[in-house]
Motif scaffolding. Structure first.
Motif, short mmCIF file in Angstrom:
data_model
loop_
_atom_site.label_atom_id
_atom_site.label_comp_id
_atom_site.label_asym_id
_atom_site.label_seq_id
_atom_site.Cartn_x
_atom_site.Cartn_y
_atom_site.Cartn_z
N LYS A 1 0.86 -1.18 0.00
CA LYS A 1 0.00 0.00 0.00
C LYS A 1 0.90 1.23 0.00
O LYS A 1 1.72 1.41 0.89
CB LYS A 1 -0.91 0.00 1.21
CG LYS A 1 -1.90 -1.14 1.21
CD LYS A 1 -2.79 -1.12 2.42
CE LYS A 1 -3.72 -2.31 2.38
NZ LYS A 1 -4.60 -2.36 3.54
N LEU A 2 0.74 2.03 -1.04
CA LEU A 2 1.50 3.27 -1.14
C LEU A 2 0.58 4.44 -0.80
O LEU A 2 -0.58 4.47 -1.19
CB LEU A 2 2.05 3.46 -2.55
CG LEU A 2 3.08 2.43 -3.01
CD1 LEU A 2 3.43 2.68 -4.47
CD2 LEU A 2 4.32 2.52 -2.16
N GLU A 3 1.14 5.38 -0.10
CA GLU A 3 0.38 6.57 0.22
C GLU A 3 0.22 7.40 -1.05
O GLU A 3 1.17 7.53 -1.84
CB GLU A 3 1.10 7.38 1.29
CG GLU A 3 1.21 6.66 2.62
CD GLU A 3 1.96 7.47 3.65
OE1 GLU A 3 2.00 8.72 3.52
OE2 GLU A 3 2.49 6.87 4.57
N PRO A 4 -0.93 7.96 -1.27
CA PRO A 4 -1.17 8.73 -2.49
C PRO A 4 -0.19 9.90 -2.66
O PRO A 4 0.25 10.19 -3.77
CB PRO A 4 -2.61 9.24 -2.34
CG PRO A 4 -3.24 8.33 -1.36
CD PRO A 4 -2.15 7.83 -0.48
N GLU A 5 0.19 10.53 -1.57
CA GLU A 5 1.12 11.66 -1.65
C GLU A 5 2.49 11.20 -2.14
O GLU A 5 3.10 11.84 -3.00
CB GLU A 5 1.25 12.33 -0.28
CG GLU A 5 2.15 13.55 -0.28
CD GLU A 5 2.26 14.16 1.10
OE1 GLU A 5 3.37 14.61 1.42
OE2 GLU A 5 1.25 14.19 1.83
N VAL A 6 2.97 10.09 -1.61
CA VAL A 6 4.27 9.55 -2.02
C VAL A 6 4.21 9.12 -3.49
O VAL A 6 5.15 9.35 -4.26
CB VAL A 6 4.68 8.36 -1.12
CG1 VAL A 6 5.93 7.70 -1.63
CG2 VAL A 6 4.84 8.81 0.32
N LEU A 7 3.13 8.52 -3.89
CA LEU A 7 2.96 8.09 -5.27
C LEU A 7 2.95 9.28 -6.22
O LEU A 7 3.59 9.24 -7.28
CB LEU A 7 1.66 7.28 -5.39
CG LEU A 7 1.44 6.54 -6.69
CD1 LEU A 7 2.58 5.57 -6.98
CD2 LEU A 7 0.12 5.79 -6.65
N GLN B 1 4.41 12.17 -5.71
CA GLN B 1 5.78 12.71 -5.75
C GLN B 1 6.65 11.87 -6.68
O GLN B 1 7.45 12.40 -7.44
CB GLN B 1 6.39 12.72 -4.34
CG GLN B 1 5.80 13.77 -3.43
CD GLN B 1 6.38 13.66 -2.02
OE1 GLN B 1 7.18 12.78 -1.72
NE2 GLN B 1 5.94 14.56 -1.14
N LEU B 2 6.49 10.59 -6.61
CA LEU B 2 7.26 9.70 -7.47
C LEU B 2 6.91 9.92 -8.94
O LEU B 2 7.79 9.97 -9.80
CB LEU B 2 7.00 8.24 -7.07
CG LEU B 2 7.79 7.18 -7.80
CD1 LEU B 2 9.28 7.37 -7.59
CD2 LEU B 2 7.36 5.80 -7.34
N ARG B 3 5.63 10.05 -9.24
CA ARG B 3 5.22 10.33 -10.63
C ARG B 3 5.82 11.63 -11.13
O ARG B 3 6.27 11.72 -12.28
CB ARG B 3 3.69 10.40 -10.71
CG ARG B 3 3.02 9.07 -10.70
CD ARG B 3 1.53 9.22 -10.95
NE ARG B 3 0.88 7.94 -10.84
CZ ARG B 3 -0.24 7.71 -10.20
NH1 ARG B 3 -0.89 8.70 -9.60
NH2 ARG B 3 -0.76 6.51 -10.15
N LYS B 4 5.83 12.64 -10.29
CA LYS B 4 6.37 13.94 -10.70
C LYS B 4 7.87 13.84 -10.97
O LYS B 4 8.36 14.36 -11.97
CB LYS B 4 6.10 14.99 -9.62
CG LYS B 4 6.55 16.38 -10.01
CD LYS B 4 6.18 17.38 -8.97
CE LYS B 4 6.59 18.79 -9.27
NZ LYS B 4 7.66 19.03 -10.16
N ARG B 5 8.60 13.15 -10.10
CA ARG B 5 10.04 13.00 -10.30
C ARG B 5 10.36 12.25 -11.59
O ARG B 5 11.26 12.60 -12.32
CB ARG B 5 10.67 12.27 -9.11
CG ARG B 5 10.75 13.13 -7.87
CD ARG B 5 11.30 12.39 -6.68
NE ARG B 5 12.56 11.74 -6.95
CZ ARG B 5 13.09 10.79 -6.19
NH1 ARG B 5 12.45 10.37 -5.12
NH2 ARG B 5 14.24 10.25 -6.50
#
Length: 99
Positions: A70-76, A78-82
């Protein structure tokens, strides 16, 4: 009907090394040229025991075990943006990299 273990003269708790040793001892006791039926029965018992042991480990290897992450939506996000920032490339740069 005798079990495969009884045919080889070992207990069902015998190790693979003990089973193999008993198998070779039985083959020497009943050679194929003078005892063909017994020889075939010994070989089939040994093969059945071997397949029995390997199928258990194969079943474990091929068993589907889903991963639950389970990934937190905020972390996900941030990863997409990077990733998208690193993938931005102009058409000119793409042509230079390709050729």
């Amino acid at each position: 009907m005798t079990s495969h273990y009884d045919r080889l003269g070992v207990l069902s708790t015998a190790t693979p090394a003990e089973i193999k040793a008993a198998y070779h001892a039985k083959l020497k006791e009943f050679p194929a040229h003078s005892h063909p039926d017994e020889f075939k029965a010994i070989r089939s018992a040994y093969e059945a025991i071997r397949k029995e042991g390997s199928s258990q480990s194969d079943d474990f290897f091929f068993t589907f075990r889903p991963l639950e992450i389970k990934l937190e939506p905020e972390v996900l996000n941030q990863l997409r943006k990077r990733v998208s920032d690193r993938l931005e490339i102009s058409l000119e740069q793409l042509i230079k990299e390709t050729f």
